[in-house]
Design an enzyme around this catalytic site. Sequence first.
Site, PDB file in Angstrom:
ATOM      1  N   THR A  22      58.606 -39.937  20.179  1.00 48.32           N
ATOM      2  CA  THR A  22      58.076 -41.064  19.412  1.00 48.32           C
ATOM      3  C   THR A  22      57.715 -40.557  18.027  1.00 48.32           C
ATOM      4  OG1 THR A  22      56.789 -43.096  19.590  1.00 48.32           O
ATOM      5  CG2 THR A  22      55.593 -41.049  20.002  1.00 48.32           C
ATOM      6  N   CYS A  28      47.647 -44.488  15.979  1.00 41.59           N
ATOM      7  CA  CYS A  28      48.167 -44.678  17.340  1.00 41.59           C
ATOM      8  C   CYS A  28      48.008 -43.392  18.143  1.00 41.59           C
ATOM      9  CB  CYS A  28      49.659 -44.991  17.303  1.00 41.59           C
ATOM     10  SG  CYS A  28      50.078 -46.665  16.802  1.00 41.59           S
ATOM     11  N   HIS A  45      53.352 -44.881  23.678  1.00 44.45           N
ATOM     12  CA  HIS A  45      52.906 -44.940  22.272  1.00 44.45           C
ATOM     13  C   HIS A  45      52.045 -46.196  22.123  1.00 44.45           C
ATOM     14  CE1 HIS A  45      54.180 -44.731  17.727  1.00 44.45           C
ATOM     15  NE2 HIS A  45      53.004 -45.319  17.863  1.00 44.45           N
TER      16      HIS A  45
END
Lengths: 161, 210
Positions: A22, A28, A45
């Site tokens: 990712t 995040c 994620h």
Amino acid sequence: MREIRVGIGDYAVGRERGIISTYGLGSCVGITLYDRATKVGGLLHALLPEASRYGNRGNPAKYVDTGLQLLLKDFKRLGGNPVRAEAKLFGGAHMFRGAGEGLTIGRKNVEVAKRELRRLGIRLVAEDTGGRGGRTIYLDLSTGKVRMRKVCNGRVIERVY
Amino acid sequence: MASEDYERYIRELDELSLSALKETFNIGASRAADSLSRMTGRPVSITVPEVRVVQIREVPEVLGDDIKLGVYVRLSGGVEGHAFFLLEPEDGRRLFDILSGNPMGTTRELDELCRSAVEEVGNILISSFANALSEFLGTVIEQTPPELVMDFTSAILDFALADVGRYSDYTVILRTEMAVEDFEFRENFLLIPDPKSMERIIKTLVEGLL
């Protein structure tokens, strides 16, 4: 090698071969799970901490808590065992000083991720969280190692967890 | 609260609303181009070729996930939201060459001087947009001082997406194209408004058209 790229508020699982990655975790968080015995691994994620805080609105994979449940379900389906699972946690940075509420969202994501892992009885074996820089991560399904790229003073640095 | 249905609202934005938005931002863009042109003494053009409603999940795909320079300004008051100016690091160096009158390719490193020039350009662009918007809406928009980072695109944006993500899996993205003299820059001006502000902006603009 096959690479599965996970978007924002998304997750993927796999076994034995390939990479799950990712890109650009800022506030995040990216959570990886890996079972060494069956070589089953997965990556989430997540954008926001808790689904209930925001009325369980929309895509459940965008929240740390409900996203982790989805990830764990698929992880088990492929033969991953939560008791053997090793979790690694990345992200939760704060990128800008003037971001207002954005200043705390990264920290909350990390807190909730740790709390939820504990609640699910999953060991957290490594983390690289907080600070001011973004992170890109690659989970190698053959080894469970996570390669992390981070921008530091204009240069990309790499670490393996 | 109106933002309960924000997702449906922005997914079902009609042509009129989208073109009103695009029109307003094009006016903002030309103001920004004028300011930049005054600052540099060179012809500058900026246009808004698209206003898109995209899934937050797809943002890295839409904007690319490489490393960019990002200038961030938070908007508050009459319009709440996050404004970004994103630029390829290489274009940051080219921009600095143009601004300082150097031959293209002179600047090799993104040093402090170059970074503060990019930050200033981003600030001018964002303020011009914000000022145009505040005139249209008849409201005052406050702005934080600009901050510059160099990082992965989605890492620069994700806290702002988190803000919208509380209400919706979708966000509105507007992209711009900029040219200084003959040089085109692959930059993006992004405005990620708070859902309530977004609804108000569109409502006011569409009423203005009717």
